[in-house]
Design a protein around this motif. Structure first.
Motif, PDB file in Angstrom:
ATOM      1  N   PHE A   1       2.881  -5.795  16.186  1.00 55.35           N
ATOM      2  CA  PHE A   1       4.030  -5.592  15.362  1.00 55.35           C
ATOM      3  C   PHE A   1       3.945  -5.173  13.877  1.00 55.35           C
ATOM      4  CE2 PHE A   1       5.775  -7.301  19.483  1.00 55.35           C
ATOM      5  CZ  PHE A   1       6.739  -6.224  19.849  1.00 55.35           C
ATOM      6  N   LEU A   2       3.127  -5.831  13.382  1.00 56.22           N
ATOM      7  CA  LEU A   2       3.118  -5.690  12.025  1.00 56.22           C
ATOM      8  C   LEU A   2       2.775  -3.894  11.557  1.00 56.22           C
ATOM      9  CD1 LEU A   2       3.335  -5.926   8.880  1.00 56.22           C
ATOM     10  CD2 LEU A   2       1.212  -7.215   9.063  1.00 56.22           C
ATOM     11  N   LYS A   3       1.518  -3.570  12.416  1.00 58.79           N
ATOM     12  CA  LYS A   3       1.011  -2.302  12.405  1.00 58.79           C
ATOM     13  C   LYS A   3       1.966  -1.304  12.903  1.00 58.79           C
ATOM     14  CE  LYS A   3      -3.785  -3.380  12.283  1.00 58.79           C
ATOM     15  NZ  LYS A   3      -5.148  -3.726  13.088  1.00 58.79           N
ATOM     16  N   LEU A   4       2.780  -1.503  13.789  1.00 60.19           N
ATOM     17  CA  LEU A   4       3.937  -0.716  14.275  1.00 60.19           C
ATOM     18  C   LEU A   4       4.837  -0.495  13.050  1.00 60.19           C
ATOM     19  CD1 LEU A   4       4.761  -1.548  17.879  1.00 60.19           C
ATOM     20  CD2 LEU A   4       4.042   0.806  17.033  1.00 60.19           C
ATOM     21  N   SER A   5       5.389  -1.525  12.471  1.00 62.19           N
ATOM     22  CA  SER A   5       6.271  -1.419  11.200  1.00 62.19           C
ATOM     23  C   SER A   5       5.610  -0.528  10.310  1.00 62.19           C
ATOM     24  CB  SER A   5       6.913  -2.829  10.872  1.00 62.19           C
ATOM     25  OG  SER A   5       7.426  -3.497  11.826  1.00 62.19           O
ATOM     26  N   LEU A   6       4.515  -0.792   9.955  1.00 59.71           N
ATOM     27  CA  LEU A   6       3.786   0.095   8.849  1.00 59.71           C
ATOM     28  C   LEU A   6       3.549   1.551   9.100  1.00 59.71           C
ATOM     29  CD1 LEU A   6       0.681  -2.631   7.960  1.00 59.71           C
ATOM     30  CD2 LEU A   6       2.775  -1.836   6.438  1.00 59.71           C
ATOM     31  N   GLU A   7       3.507   1.809  10.632  1.00 54.78           N
ATOM     32  CA  GLU A   7       3.154   3.069  10.897  1.00 54.78           C
ATOM     33  C   GLU A   7       4.775   3.811  10.601  1.00 54.78           C
ATOM     34  OE1 GLU A   7       2.627   5.014  15.040  1.00 54.78           O
ATOM     35  OE2 GLU A   7       1.213   3.356  14.427  1.00 54.78           O
ATOM     36  N   ARG A   8       5.804   3.099  11.187  1.00 56.85           N
ATOM     37  CA  ARG A   8       7.249   3.536  10.974  1.00 56.85           C
ATOM     38  C   ARG A   8       7.277   3.901   9.374  1.00 56.85           C
ATOM     39  NH1 ARG A   8      10.887  -0.261  14.688  1.00 56.85           N
ATOM     40  NH2 ARG A   8      10.460   0.734  16.693  1.00 56.85           N
ATOM     41  N   LEU A   9       6.966   2.823   9.042  1.00 54.52           N
ATOM     42  CA  LEU A   9       7.259   2.887   7.008  1.00 54.52           C
ATOM     43  C   LEU A   9       6.486   3.794   6.479  1.00 54.52           C
ATOM     44  CD1 LEU A   9       8.120  -0.832   6.803  1.00 54.52           C
ATOM     45  CD2 LEU A   9       9.726   0.825   6.296  1.00 54.52           C
ATOM     46  N   LYS A  10       5.392   4.108   7.216  1.00 54.91           N
ATOM     47  CA  LYS A  10       4.452   4.941   6.531  1.00 54.91           C
ATOM     48  C   LYS A  10       3.753   4.499   5.133  1.00 54.91           C
ATOM     49  CE  LYS A  10       7.590   8.152   7.458  1.00 54.91           C
ATOM     50  NZ  LYS A  10       8.106   7.908   8.853  1.00 54.91           N
ATOM     51  N   LEU A  11       3.510   3.173   5.462  1.00 57.09           N
ATOM     52  CA  LEU A  11       3.150   2.220   4.259  1.00 57.09           C
ATOM     53  C   LEU A  11       1.771   1.948   4.814  1.00 57.09           C
ATOM     54  CD1 LEU A  11       6.183   0.609   3.114  1.00 57.09           C
ATOM     55  CD2 LEU A  11       5.237   2.419   1.998  1.00 57.09           C
ATOM     56  N   ASP A  12       0.732   1.264   3.637  1.00 59.47           N
ATOM     57  CA  ASP A  12      -0.464   0.703   4.067  1.00 59.47           C
ATOM     58  C   ASP A  12      -0.281  -0.767   4.135  1.00 59.47           C
ATOM     59  OD1 ASP A  12      -1.608   3.090   3.897  1.00 59.47           O
ATOM     60  OD2 ASP A  12      -1.961   2.992   1.672  1.00 59.47           O
ATOM     61  N   TYR A  13       1.077  -1.218   3.352  1.00 66.05           N
ATOM     62  CA  TYR A  13       1.111  -2.678   3.342  1.00 66.05           C
ATOM     63  C   TYR A  13       2.459  -2.863   3.001  1.00 66.05           C
ATOM     64  CZ  TYR A  13       1.452  -2.422  -1.786  1.00 66.05           C
ATOM     65  OH  TYR A  13       1.699  -1.909  -3.063  1.00 66.05           O
ATOM     66  N   VAL A  14       3.192  -3.989   3.403  1.00 67.65           N
ATOM     67  CA  VAL A  14       4.642  -4.352   2.836  1.00 67.65           C
ATOM     68  C   VAL A  14       4.192  -5.527   1.886  1.00 67.65           C
ATOM     69  CG1 VAL A  14       5.867  -3.693   5.082  1.00 67.65           C
ATOM     70  CG2 VAL A  14       4.885  -5.948   5.010  1.00 67.65           C
ATOM     71  N   ASP A  15       5.287  -5.632   1.214  1.00 68.13           N
ATOM     72  CA  ASP A  15       5.387  -6.692   0.116  1.00 68.13           C
ATOM     73  C   ASP A  15       5.804  -8.048   0.654  1.00 68.13           C
ATOM     74  OD1 ASP A  15       4.976  -5.178  -2.582  1.00 68.13           O
ATOM     75  OD2 ASP A  15       6.424  -3.974  -1.142  1.00 68.13           O
ATOM     76  N   LEU A  16       6.343  -8.273   1.830  1.00 65.76           N
ATOM     77  CA  LEU A  16       6.707  -9.393   2.470  1.00 65.76           C
ATOM     78  C   LEU A  16       7.112  -9.069   4.009  1.00 65.76           C
ATOM     79  CD1 LEU A  16       7.831 -12.159   2.141  1.00 65.76           C
ATOM     80  CD2 LEU A  16      10.051 -11.467   1.493  1.00 65.76           C
ATOM     81  N   TYR A  17       6.250 -10.148   4.688  1.00 64.39           N
ATOM     82  CA  TYR A  17       6.715 -10.000   6.066  1.00 64.39           C
ATOM     83  C   TYR A  17       7.247 -11.129   6.670  1.00 64.39           C
ATOM     84  CZ  TYR A  17       5.668  -8.466  10.931  1.00 64.39           C
ATOM     85  OH  TYR A  17       5.597  -8.123  12.063  1.00 64.39           O
ATOM     86  N   LEU A  18       8.253 -11.127   7.314  1.00 59.95           N
ATOM     87  CA  LEU A  18       9.092 -12.493   7.779  1.00 59.95           C
ATOM     88  C   LEU A  18       8.957 -12.616   9.390  1.00 59.95           C
ATOM     89  CD1 LEU A  18      12.361 -12.103   5.812  1.00 59.95           C
ATOM     90  CD2 LEU A  18      10.138 -12.998   4.775  1.00 59.95           C
ATOM     91  N   ILE A  19       8.826 -13.985   9.745  1.00 57.57           N
ATOM     92  CA  ILE A  19       9.126 -14.180  11.017  1.00 57.57           C
ATOM     93  C   ILE A  19      10.903 -14.196  11.217  1.00 57.57           C
ATOM     94  CG2 ILE A  19       9.030 -15.926  12.753  1.00 57.57           C
ATOM     95  CD1 ILE A  19       6.586 -17.004  11.961  1.00 57.57           C
ATOM     96  N   HIS A  20      11.123 -13.228  11.917  1.00 55.54           N
ATOM     97  CA  HIS A  20      12.601 -13.125  11.915  1.00 55.54           C
ATOM     98  C   HIS A  20      13.484 -14.154  12.272  1.00 55.54           C
ATOM     99  CE1 HIS A  20      15.245  -9.346  12.395  1.00 55.54           C
ATOM    100  NE2 HIS A  20      16.182 -10.339  11.971  1.00 55.54           N
ATOM    101  N   MET A  21      13.052 -14.916  13.479  1.00 52.65           N
ATOM    102  CA  MET A  21      13.751 -16.039  13.997  1.00 52.65           C
ATOM    103  C   MET A  21      12.855 -17.006  14.532  1.00 52.65           C
ATOM    104  SD  MET A  21      16.509 -13.731  16.110  1.00 52.65           S
ATOM    105  CE  MET A  21      17.561 -12.491  14.997  1.00 52.65           C
TER     106      MET A  21
END
Ligand code: A2P
Length: 331
Positions: free
Chosen positions: A92-112
């Protein structure tokens, strides 16, 4: 007041970010564009919001054109709760990075804090035949946390944190963690000020981010459409007489009064707007200070649990999950 909050990992998190929950795909690119032009450097999203791709389109364009550097941005996204199992995190993190077109995010949260089973397509929660959500009560979130720690070591996120965790749940993660949660993002506004949770987080050096800092006017329509669920007693915090009075006194919009009330107490805010003028207004908060008396007047608007708008009951059956965070609602 300050424009950033220093997180426990040493990073500076801009105290105002653009919220994108419930933003429509067709409006989100314009909103992000307007936000960057108004000086926002912090954008909040989640796998679940379906806004990552559009945010990524705008960010990558700005970076490509040299209008902004990646390191100037603070991007938060979240692991969906149907992806809460340890083996889901990397995907899921890699899917998010792909969609965001970023190599990293600054903060990754457990949503619930509570986990749902995933559908066969791997992109939405599994539901039972009666329309209730399929609860995964076996998952050990501490194991999931270890995977998030691994992603910090891999460099795919700079920091990790939580969302919608109650104080006991935050404490449990914090105690077991090798890499500590830097943030807990929760519903927080004048009617639900989360005093107890904020105190508990402060002791652990966990910063608090407020979602729905304006009380999410207009969200009812979204919930009726998406979940066929009606939220009762939808509050009009922007129209409260005290907010109006302070708006006139300080010559600031009601929204600016509500946001200032939170940031002046080091609470990070992520107001959602798709309107360029309101986007600009929501970060134009640094040329005035509320007096201690006026802060007290706003503090007095707190309704505690009665002020909660989003108790997640729109996820039919969620209250039966042992990690349902708002047990106080059920009494
Ligand atoms: P819009 O997107 O049309 O601006 P919250 O962040 O608490 O969930 O609130 C978001 C809601 O508040 C959205 O419906 C948004 O509408 C509205 N909103 C955002 N900023 C303002 C503002 N400055 N004044 C009034 N309403 C606002």
């Amino acid at each position: 007041s300050k424009t950033t909050v220093t997180l426990s990992n040493g990073a500076e998190m801009p105290i105002v970010g653009l919220g994108t929950w419930r933003a429509q795909p067709e409006e989100i690119e314009n909103a992000v564009q307007a936000a960057l032009e108004s000086g926002y450097r912090h954008i909040d999203t989640a796998f679940n919001y379906n806004t990552e791709e559009y945010i990524g389109n705008v960010l990558s364009k700005w970076i490509e054109l040299g209008k902004i550097k990646r390191e100037e941005l603070f991007i938060t996204t979240k692991l969906p709760n149907f992806g809460n199992r340890p083996q889901d995190v990397d995907k899921f993190l890699k899917l998010s990075l792909e969609r965001l077109k970023l190599d990293y995010v600054d903060l990754y949260l457990i949503h619930m804090p509570f986990s749902f089973h995933c559908n066969d397509a791997g992109n939405a929660p599994l539901k039972n035949e009666d329309g209730s959500f399929s609860l995964d009560t076996e998952n050990n979130i501490l194991e999931t946390w270890k995977e998030l720690e691994g992603q910090v070591k891999n460099g795919l996120t700079k920091a990790i944190g939580l969302s919608n965790f109650n104080s006991e749940q935050v404490q449990r993660i914090h105690k077991a963690a090798e890499i500590k949660p830097v943030v807990n993002q929760v519903e927080l506004h004048a009617y639900l000020q989360q005093k107890e949770l904020r105190e508990a987080c402060k002791i652990l050096d966990v910063a608090v981010t407020a979602f729905s800092p304006l009380g999410s006017p207009g969200a009812n329509t979204h919930f009726q459409n998406k979940y066929n669920y009606s939220l009762n007693d939808f509050p009009d915090i922007l129209g409260h007489p005290v907010v109006k009075e302070l708006s006139e006194k300080y010559k600031k919009l009601p929204a600016q009064i509500l946001l200032k009330h939170l940031i002046q107490q080091d609470v990070i805010v992520i107001p959602k707007s798709s309107n360029p003028e309101r986007i600009k207004a929501n970060i134009d908060l640094f040329d005035f200070e509320l007096s201690p008396d006026d802060l007290e007047k706003l503090n007095a608007l707190d309704k505690n649990e009665d002020g909660r708008i989003f108790d997640f009951m729109f996820f039919k059956g969620v209250e039966k999950h042992p990690e349902y965070p708002f047990k106080a609602r059920l009494k």
